[in-house]
Design a protein around this motif. Structure first.
Motif, PDB file in Angstrom:
ATOM      1  N   PHE A  71       0.857  -1.179   0.000  1.00 56.41           N
ATOM      2  CA  PHE A  71       0.000   0.000   0.000  1.00 56.41           C
ATOM      3  C   PHE A  71       0.897   1.233   0.000  1.00 56.41           C
ATOM      4  O   PHE A  71       1.676   1.444   0.925  1.00 56.41           O
ATOM      5  N   GLY A  73       0.124   4.816   0.176  1.00 59.19           N
ATOM      6  CA  GLY A  73      -0.877   5.854   0.365  1.00 59.19           C
ATOM      7  C   GLY A  73      -0.264   7.158   0.820  1.00 59.19           C
ATOM      8  O   GLY A  73       0.884   7.201   1.267  1.00 59.19           O
ATOM      9  N   LYS A 117      -5.008   7.977   0.285  1.00 57.42           N
ATOM     10  CA  LYS A 117      -5.208   7.664  -1.132  1.00 57.42           C
ATOM     11  C   LYS A 117      -3.872   7.328  -1.780  1.00 57.42           C
ATOM     12  O   LYS A 117      -2.822   7.809  -1.362  1.00 57.42           O
ATOM     13  N   THR A 119      -1.981   3.933  -4.218  1.00 57.42           N
ATOM     14  CA  THR A 119      -2.090   2.698  -4.994  1.00 57.42           C
ATOM     15  C   THR A 119      -1.848   1.469  -4.118  1.00 57.42           C
ATOM     16  O   THR A 119      -1.065   1.497  -3.174  1.00 57.42           O
ATOM     17  N   LEU A 120      -2.551   0.402  -4.469  1.00 63.18           N
ATOM     18  CA  LEU A 120      -2.299  -0.929  -3.919  1.00 63.18           C
ATOM     19  C   LEU A 120      -1.678  -1.761  -5.023  1.00 63.18           C
ATOM     20  O   LEU A 120      -2.248  -1.879  -6.117  1.00 63.18           O
ATOM     21  N   ILE A 138      -6.111   2.889  -4.425  1.00 65.32           N
ATOM     22  CA  ILE A 138      -6.656   2.589  -3.105  1.00 65.32           C
ATOM     23  C   ILE A 138      -8.087   3.108  -3.050  1.00 65.32           C
ATOM     24  O   ILE A 138      -8.349   4.272  -3.364  1.00 65.32           O
ATOM     25  N   GLY A 141      -8.735   2.676   1.825  1.00 60.97           N
ATOM     26  CA  GLY A 141      -7.678   2.594   2.817  1.00 60.97           C
ATOM     27  C   GLY A 141      -7.976   1.630   3.940  1.00 60.97           C
ATOM     28  O   GLY A 141      -7.141   1.421   4.829  1.00 60.97           O
ATOM     29  N   ASP A 146     -10.138  -2.531   0.070  1.00 59.51           N
ATOM     30  CA  ASP A 146      -9.216  -2.332  -1.050  1.00 59.51           C
ATOM     31  C   ASP A 146      -8.854  -3.638  -1.730  1.00 59.51           C
ATOM     32  O   ASP A 146      -8.697  -3.689  -2.955  1.00 59.51           O
TER      33      ASP A 146
END
Length: 295
Positions: A71, A73, A117, A119-120, A138, A141, A146
């Motif tokens: 993650f 974020g 916010k 990306t995963l 994401i 969160g 997610d």
């Protein structure tokens, strides 16, 4: 501590229209908490991610396959990285370990705000040497939400993911675990409707664990009314495969100028593994030997 033994199960249901996984992970999350000295919020975020990773790795085919969840974020927790292997071993870290935020209105830890916010990324390192990356934005969160979103967007697999970590007043982990339910392509509308009704009525994962439910019990609750057949069980644990030799190789990668600078400083160097916090010390003589290895 037998009551807290960690393990994962896999199962099928509804004439093989549903596959399911569930895990209890109190011990491994507590080991990670102690290794990184995480705040309750960081413990919850890391623990949820670790529980998900051990179940997701079990979806891979070969025993040497590795799965990494990352993650990235913009929340105060920063990056969360977790890696799980096919033997139930999982390790991970959160970039900022001591983050504290106000509780949400429902009294739960605000993991979503902590992650923020971004990306995963799901990375699969397969035993044939190939690596496959899947990435989605994401969604909330909240980790479970997610990963549900990832399965739908990146793999086109309708899924329901439930994850939970209950942190006690002394910051230790009281309960941890989760489940993943996935629908096969041939799942009937009747099965989908029945499962959706079940999912609307189940309590939080931590509430089920507090009731005393084990992974089998959680799946029986989630899949109530279906013919559930357990197909596998595996112990899971927090385990890092770092070694002094690996850290030495990392020092070599710094290159000769950086090593010379360390040697000239005339002080012992201490490096810590990101995943488990274990510290490795290198004397000036150790550094000189590593430098010689570059020649």
């Amino acid at each position: 501590m037998a009551e807290y033994q960690d393990y994962m199960i896999r199962a099928i249901a509804a004439n093989d229209e549903i596959r399911a996984f569930a895990v209890t992970s109190r011990n491994l999350v507590e080991e990670a908490r102690k290794a990184h000295n995480t705040s309750p919020l960081a413990t919850a975020a890391l623990g949820r991610t670790m529980s998900a990773a051990v179940m997701m790795n079990d979806m891979l085919k070969n025993e040497d396959d590795l799965l990494t969840l990352q993650f990235n974020g913009d929340g105060p927790l920063g990056q969360i990285t977790v890696t799980a292997d096919h033997h139930g071993n999982v390790k991970g870290f959160v970039q900022h370990t001591d983050v504290k935020l106000p509780l949400k209105a429902d009294g739960h830890l605000d993991v979503g705000r902590g992650v923020g916010k971004g990306t995963l990324t799901v990375i699969r390192d397969l035993d044939d040497g190939k690596t496959y990356n899947g990435q989605v934005e994401i969604h909330s969160g909240e980790i479970a939400d997610d990963i549900t979103h990832y399965f739908a967007e990146s793999e086109q697999v309708p899924s329901s993911v439930g994850l939970g970590v209950l942190v006690d007043t002394d910051r230790t982990v009281r309960k941890a675990g989760g489940f993943i339910i996935q629908l096969m392509p041939f799942t009937s509308d009747e099965t989908i409707d029945k499962l959706e009704k079940n999912l609307k009525n189940i309590p939080y994962v931590t509430e089920m664990l507090e009731e005393g439910l084990n992974p089998e019990g959680m799946l029986e609750r989630v899949l109530d009314g279906f013919d559930v057949r357990m197909t596998g069980k595996m112990p899971v644990q927090f385990h890092c495969n770092c070694t002094r030799e690996r850290v030495e190789r990392a020092l070599m990668l710094l290159g000769e100028p950086e090593l010379v600078s360390m040697i000239e400083a005339g002080r012992e160097v201490e490096l810590a593994c990101q995943f488990c916090g274990k510290k490795y010390r290198f004397s000036v003589d150790d550094l000189k030997k590593i430098r010689e290895g570059l020649c």
